[in-house]
Design a protein around this motif. Sequence first.
Motif, PDB file in Angstrom:
ATOM      1  N   GLU A   3       2.047   1.708  -3.433  1.00 42.27           N
ATOM      2  CA  GLU A   3       1.088   2.095  -4.368  1.00 42.27           C
ATOM      3  C   GLU A   3       0.861   3.722  -4.307  1.00 42.27           C
ATOM      4  O   GLU A   3       0.492   4.355  -5.172  1.00 42.27           O
ATOM      5  CB  GLU A   3      -0.193   1.326  -4.196  1.00 42.27           C
ATOM      6  CG  GLU A   3       0.050  -0.137  -4.748  1.00 42.27           C
ATOM      7  CD  GLU A   3      -1.395  -0.969  -4.275  1.00 42.27           C
ATOM      8  OE1 GLU A   3      -2.235  -0.373  -3.653  1.00 42.27           O
ATOM      9  OE2 GLU A   3      -1.295  -2.147  -4.417  1.00 42.27           O
ATOM     10  N   ARG A   4       0.800   4.110  -2.781  1.00 39.31           N
ATOM     11  CA  ARG A   4       0.584   5.507  -2.712  1.00 39.31           C
ATOM     12  C   ARG A   4       1.832   6.379  -3.102  1.00 39.31           C
ATOM     13  O   ARG A   4       1.664   7.537  -4.004  1.00 39.31           O
ATOM     14  CB  ARG A   4       0.735   5.735  -1.174  1.00 39.31           C
ATOM     15  CG  ARG A   4       0.623   7.126  -0.655  1.00 39.31           C
ATOM     16  CD  ARG A   4       0.559   7.227   0.704  1.00 39.31           C
ATOM     17  NE  ARG A   4       0.756   8.717   1.260  1.00 39.31           N
ATOM     18  CZ  ARG A   4       1.795   9.473   1.138  1.00 39.31           C
ATOM     19  NH1 ARG A   4       2.730   9.168   0.945  1.00 39.31           N
ATOM     20  NH2 ARG A   4       1.517  10.936   1.695  1.00 39.31           N
ATOM     21  N   GLU A   5       3.109   5.717  -2.946  1.00 34.49           N
ATOM     22  CA  GLU A   5       3.950   6.441  -3.689  1.00 34.49           C
ATOM     23  C   GLU A   5       4.081   6.657  -5.209  1.00 34.49           C
ATOM     24  O   GLU A   5       4.174   7.653  -5.921  1.00 34.49           O
ATOM     25  CB  GLU A   5       5.337   5.972  -3.375  1.00 34.49           C
ATOM     26  CG  GLU A   5       6.561   6.633  -3.851  1.00 34.49           C
ATOM     27  CD  GLU A   5       7.973   5.938  -3.330  1.00 34.49           C
ATOM     28  OE1 GLU A   5       8.838   6.442  -3.983  1.00 34.49           O
ATOM     29  OE2 GLU A   5       7.781   5.013  -2.677  1.00 34.49           O
ATOM     30  N   TYR A  27      -4.956  11.173  -0.158  1.00 34.16           N
ATOM     31  CA  TYR A  27      -3.916  11.144   0.955  1.00 34.16           C
ATOM     32  C   TYR A  27      -3.768  12.244   1.866  1.00 34.16           C
ATOM     33  O   TYR A  27      -2.864  12.319   2.734  1.00 34.16           O
ATOM     34  CB  TYR A  27      -2.909  10.645   0.440  1.00 34.16           C
ATOM     35  CG  TYR A  27      -2.808   9.402  -0.306  1.00 34.16           C
ATOM     36  CD1 TYR A  27      -3.135   8.329   0.210  1.00 34.16           C
ATOM     37  CD2 TYR A  27      -2.417   9.458  -1.795  1.00 34.16           C
ATOM     38  CE1 TYR A  27      -3.218   6.949  -0.354  1.00 34.16           C
ATOM     39  CE2 TYR A  27      -2.513   8.368  -2.555  1.00 34.16           C
ATOM     40  CZ  TYR A  27      -2.849   6.852  -1.825  1.00 34.16           C
ATOM     41  OH  TYR A  27      -2.916   5.886  -2.538  1.00 34.16           O
ATOM     42  N   LEU A  36       1.120   9.003  -6.362  1.00 30.07           N
ATOM     43  CA  LEU A  36       1.627  10.061  -6.088  1.00 30.07           C
ATOM     44  C   LEU A  36       2.537  10.780  -7.258  1.00 30.07           C
ATOM     45  O   LEU A  36       2.576  11.937  -7.581  1.00 30.07           O
ATOM     46  CB  LEU A  36       2.240  10.499  -5.041  1.00 30.07           C
ATOM     47  CG  LEU A  36       1.522  10.508  -3.614  1.00 30.07           C
ATOM     48  CD1 LEU A  36       2.021  10.793  -2.114  1.00 30.07           C
ATOM     49  CD2 LEU A  36       0.266  11.552  -3.706  1.00 30.07           C
ATOM     50  N   HIS A  63      -3.650  16.582  -1.319  1.00 26.88           N
ATOM     51  CA  HIS A  63      -4.256  15.385  -2.157  1.00 26.88           C
ATOM     52  C   HIS A  63      -5.470  15.175  -1.820  1.00 26.88           C
ATOM     53  O   HIS A  63      -5.986  14.834  -0.517  1.00 26.88           O
ATOM     54  CB  HIS A  63      -3.062  14.411  -2.271  1.00 26.88           C
ATOM     55  CG  HIS A  63      -3.258  13.281  -3.328  1.00 26.88           C
ATOM     56  ND1 HIS A  63      -4.246  12.424  -3.099  1.00 26.88           N
ATOM     57  CD2 HIS A  63      -2.781  13.248  -4.445  1.00 26.88           C
ATOM     58  CE1 HIS A  63      -4.117  11.441  -4.209  1.00 26.88           C
ATOM     59  NE2 HIS A  63      -3.278  12.131  -4.987  1.00 26.88           N
ATOM     60  N   LEU A 123       0.943  -1.104  -0.090  1.00 25.60           N
ATOM     61  CA  LEU A 123      -0.131  -0.109   0.056  1.00 25.60           C
ATOM     62  C   LEU A 123       0.883   1.353   0.079  1.00 25.60           C
ATOM     63  O   LEU A 123       0.548   2.130  -0.602  1.00 25.60           O
ATOM     64  CB  LEU A 123      -0.960   0.092   1.136  1.00 25.60           C
ATOM     65  CG  LEU A 123      -1.916  -1.031   1.293  1.00 25.60           C
ATOM     66  CD1 LEU A 123      -2.802  -1.038   2.585  1.00 25.60           C
ATOM     67  CD2 LEU A 123      -3.009  -0.850   0.182  1.00 25.60           C
ATOM     68  N   ALA A 124       1.987   1.110   0.848  1.00 27.38           N
ATOM     69  CA  ALA A 124       2.737   2.361   0.758  1.00 27.38           C
ATOM     70  C   ALA A 124       3.397   2.614  -0.602  1.00 27.38           C
ATOM     71  O   ALA A 124       3.417   3.773  -1.119  1.00 27.38           O
ATOM     72  CB  ALA A 124       3.943   2.200   2.002  1.00 27.38           C
TER      73      ALA A 124
END
Length: 634
Positions: free
Chosen positions: A375-377, A422, A380, A419, A372-373
């Motif tokens: 995917e977030r990166e 996030y 963004l 965002h 998940l981390a």
Amino acid sequence: MNWLLRLPKQYKSFLLSLVIMLFIVSALVCVYQLRHIIRLLESPKSTTSWSVVQLQSEHRRFISALRLYRLGGIEKDELMLRYDILWSRIPVLLEGEETAGFQSDKNATQLVRELFKEIQRIEPLLQAFTPDNTKLGRLVERLKSYSTPLNSLVNKEFQRNSEFDYKTDIRLLQLQLILSFSIGALLICGSILIIWIVRENHLNRYLANHDILTGLPNRAGLREFITSLENNRRDYAIMVMDLNGFKGINDSYGHQYGDQILNLVGQRLQGQMRQCDFAVRLGGDEFAIVQTRVRLQEDSAGFAQRLIEVIEKPMSLKGRECFVGTSIGISLALENDYDWLTILGQADTAMYLAKQQSRGSSWQFFAGEMQLAQEREQLLLSQLREALEQHQLCLFYQAIVDLSKLQVVGAEVQVRWQHPVYGMVKQTELLELAQACGCVVALESWVLREATQQLKLWQHEYSANLQLAVSISSSTLHNDFLVLVNKVLVESRILPHRLIINIIDSNQHMLLDSVEAIRELRRIGVSLSLDNFGSAECPLELLNHLPVQYLRGAESLMSELLSAVDEQPLLTATVLFANRLGVKLIVSAVDNEQHLAHLKAITKDVFVLGAAFADWAPAERFQANLGDDFRADR
């Protein structure tokens, strides 16, 4: 040249060392001479006479524009454009480092300052007057009175420049002769070195895929192994290992002792490998292992535990016994369809998590939260460019307070991103994302343009003495950025020293590569600040190369020093060091009254940033701080 290759080893080494030394010396001499030749060839482009002629020309053009405006030949916008151009020529003469000779002439500088005052005085008149206003004629006459002094000033500067050109020609001839001899020596030494390079090519092929210290394959060897492996199956796992406690041993006993430990660790890893497994050294104290024929997680878990037990065994070297542990991250190829580089990155992520969660040796599988981390990166990263182009980013400001006067002297700006998924993404993460997607230059350029326009409004409304600190990476400092700085200074009419460029890179090599651009910023009058001062990543050697006026204390260090009473001697030493250098120390992370009291007990001759005075806020909320007088409260 075959006789060179047949020489005994000791003679060949000596001769090769001599050739390399001559080659380096010749190259350095060539570079040194070329740089001087280039400077001499380019120096007429930036002489004072050119700047004076430009001032005279713009003076004449502005007078002509005034006359045409009276006759209705041009519009007011065109008249104001000529005014702005004339206005921008004067700070170059009065503040630029390349015009130091001009500034030493009191009569000349007095004439330019008087003209500058006259130009500044007539700006509101130009805004108010219509073409039929009779006072425009008197403005023309007042400005024409400077024509004769300016003509004399131009003649004087051209005479001085002609004397300079004669000396330059003589010096240029000397440099060209030395350069010719240096190039000849460089060619001879280069030919010998090429023969040696070809001779050693076979060895280099081996070294390209192996680590010299441990003899293990390196990252290139890992790529070849997995490429051949994935053609047949994906039943493998990648483990990334990092040694715990190695840095302390390396720093205490020296790199030679540390190298022996790395070599011994490499031997222990090779002793645990099956014929179908593969161990590599990624660099530093990081190793990687490819375990094949993996069916379940338990296969890799048991192998990782055995590796930990082997690495933790005592090491006895030269009468010293030491212990190192290891943190291991594991990612299984059979659980996903990613390429090997992604799997390696997942194992690296899991290794850092294992290191954070346990002080001792441990292993950790790559899990969903880590995904998940990532995917977030990735999300963004994919959206940052679009957010920048569509102006979805915003600027926040924090007050810079002169502690000796308890007054706001300026503002520091940070870029943030609200965002939709996030939430708020702060500047530190934004810069990392921008570096990753290659838009850090565009991001920092946008911040500079927007923030200087905001400062222009605040200077008109509150105080013309307000300063603006903008954080810039050394990768942004290049010719295009210098052009942008000049442009925004003209557009906003901000005096150059009111703009503080805060250089935020801690990488010494990147900063040294940007020295010329940094010095050019200083030559046009822009103030400079070096960030992260006091940290291990910001060596004192940098201060010999960078002409800074401000030092920004490393935020983590300042916060720690301000919070602990027993750390005050170190904070005092930092302040005294900055004072002895003749620069202003900017102390960040002054977040409460305790921090403020500790700092006041040491010195008040600093600039302060922190929540003790004002929090970060958008422009519309920040400007309330510009009218504050903190002396009333403190």
